[in-house]
Enzyme design. Structure first.
Site, mmCIF file in Angstrom:
data_model
loop_
_atom_site.group_PDB
_atom_site.id
_atom_site.type_symbol
_atom_site.label_atom_id
_atom_site.label_comp_id
_atom_site.label_asym_id
_atom_site.label_seq_id
_atom_site.Cartn_x
_atom_site.Cartn_y
_atom_site.Cartn_z
ATOM 1 N N GLU A 14 13.544 18.101 1.588
ATOM 2 C CA GLU A 14 12.342 18.026 0.731
ATOM 3 C C GLU A 14 12.672 18.249 -0.744
ATOM 4 O OE1 GLU A 14 9.285 20.795 1.810
ATOM 5 O OE2 GLU A 14 9.274 20.216 3.912
ATOM 6 N N GLU A 37 14.048 14.512 -0.011
ATOM 7 C CA GLU A 37 13.590 13.574 1.029
ATOM 8 C C GLU A 37 12.923 14.263 2.199
ATOM 9 O OE1 GLU A 37 15.242 14.435 3.917
ATOM 10 O OE2 GLU A 37 16.343 15.780 2.572
#
Lengths: 347, 347
Positions: free
Chosen positions: B313, B171
């Site tokens: 990420e 994310e």
């Protein structure tokens, strides 16, 4: 040890430039943790802002141990040669992990007792067919030790000259957790009982028996020994080969990726003799063999992963290698805040 | 949650056959530690003795958080959109690690506040342009939450149907460590102060201020909340998307590789609602964000690596992925004692 192999210190100004380059990448400073440290180390060794971990090569040293006659292992010595045949056939864990991670392997007969047909994949040291029984005499003569060190060093140096950026060090040798424990005890004065573990599969009474045998072997050469003396007294030919390879690779600017307990014992011998090699060394993993934790702490080493491995063969180094590849890619390929148009922190 | 997605239990007889196959490999039983456990899990999920981790895909969900207006982050909200642009341009850490490890990425606008041009690489959820400020009202309506869960689930299910064996969840979202902390607090009753860390870079006074703000936000919906209610109250659209994706992937037999603190908070919400998904989940790493350790312990999860990462990420999942690949190769490719002619243990 191997004083003909000179090792360059990292350039401090270059390291500062590398750190600055890492800090300009599009991420909070330090947020990639160990990956940033790896990138700094590899770029430091290579003197560049675009380091590479590929190609990488595992040097897989195999050797037999005369002290197996004392009953230190759960497995017969013949398994060493059988496993080298398995490496040559491509069926061992080391082969599988090397293929999965795009690494090459050199399989090295550093001194196995059995016979194997010639193979283009097999490199032979031709020094001895295993060590002598350290209970009764030194495992190696000083001439044999020098030959094993020089053999490992020149093999690793050539591998780096031929393009390898990372040299992983792994081994196979029935009885070699015993040799490694004796080396750590002799070189560092660490407690033998704490260094003594199940190896390839002893049960608890077997471990206790092994510790008693190792104490008797150690008593033949009591007290702290210099790395060379310890290697001659208790070492394996594969361990001396790895110690030499560490120094040879570092002397050519190669990163050395050290596998488990036995490879770390080899690294200990090499690094106590040649501390100038330390900046080039990465410790791949913390194995389940209890002596490994102790040895890593002694070296101040923080390994990359901890996966409860206790196999050897370089498997931990092969599994950790993609982290080195990723670290190089991070430094070489990531955008900077400026290039990506990303805002900085507030306030 | 997502009751239309049915998840199959692993077959016990098959798991026994897989374990036997692992034990016949040319290594002491158990000596590959976590790799053996991974092989068993992936083979269990796939119902085969020749499991595969490739192809693997990272679903990278981005979303903005209304509560950033309260000052919970060191970075401005606009960085979320800027970083999505960086993902699309291939310059972020996630891109670099995905390329290094041969994984694909799907970049998902789960609800970012900024504008980005259309791109074939960008999938848009089209639910909302960020959440509302949870200090004053629920972050999402229940319709928005349902849409985000369903969107994530169908995206992941389709990815598995299209061939992906492993779905990694990562994310991007300024403010989402705050959302994750509030979710863990509301769903599990964990202490907010302990869950509250520096995120993308707060200093110690900033962390203390963040904890005070989070306590005030939590006070709007006090006490333990069901996962759905917690997600609506405090969640991010990217977090709900990941929770849905976990269930959707598991329902199609995909292995779910969970990244760091925020992805684990999403996994917590999904798994408390759907514990039948747990056998499909692998926790990739333990991040430096202090709440992550707490959350992993709560879930009884032992992550694969610990590399002091705190970026998100999906970077931890991308870095750990080669271990899944190696585990599959071990089971599929390693020789057995019989096939390699290697002797067994003595005695």
């Amino acid at each position: 040890m191997l004083s003909g192999y000179q090792i360059a210190a990292f350039d401090a100004a270059h390291l500062e430039a590398v750190q600055a380059a890492i800090d300009f990448k599009t991420k909070p400073p330090g947020s990639l943790g160990r990956i940033e440290q790896l990138a700094l180390q590899i770029a430091g060794a290579q003197g560049t802002l675009k380091p590479a971990a590929d190609p990488a090569r595992l040097l897989l040293f195999a050797g037999d141990h005369g002290m197996v006659a004392e009953g230190v292992s759960a497995w017969p010595s013949e398994v060493t040669t059988q496993m080298v045949a398995n490496f040559l056939a491509g069926g061992a864990a080391a082969n599988v992990f090397a293929r999965a991670n795009d690494m090459a392997i050199t399989i090295i007969d550093a001194g196995i007792a059995g016979e194997l047909p010639d193979s283009p994949q097999l490199v032979r040291a031709n020094i001895a067919k295993g060590t002598r029984n350290a209970m009764h005499e030194d495992a190696m003569s000083s001439a044999e030790l020098s030959a094993a060190l020089e053999f490992g060093a020149s093999l690793a140096a050539r591998a780096v000259e031929d393009g390898a950026r990372v040299i992983a060090l792994g081994e196979m040798g029935i009885g070699n957790t015993s040799s490694a424990a004796l080396l750590a005890h002799a070189v560092e004065g660490l407690d033998l009982t704490q260094l003594c573990g199940p190896g390839a599969g002893l049960d608890a009474p077997g471990v206790a028996r092994k510790a008693e045998i190792l104490k008797r072997i150690a008593a033949r050469r009591p007290g702290r020994l210099a790395p060379n003396d310890a290697l001659a007294a208790f070492g394996g030919l594969e361990i001396a080969g790895m110690a030499g390879a560490l120094i040879g690779a570092a002397a050519r600017g190669g990163i050395v990726l050290v596998d488990g307990f036995i490879a770390t014992a080899a690294a200990l011998c090499a690094l106590r003799a040649r501390p100038d090699a330390m900046p080039y060394v990465v410790f791949a993993h913390r194995s389940k063999e209890p002596g490994h934790r102790l040895l890593l702490e002694t070296l101040g080493a923080e390994p990359l992963v901890d996966l409860d491995l206790r196999l050897g063969e370089g498997t931990g180094a092969l599994l950790a290698f993609p982290l080195l590849r990723a670290a190089c890619a991070m430094l070489g390929e990531m955008a900077t805040f400026a290039s990506a148009g990303v805002s900085g922190k507030e306030g």
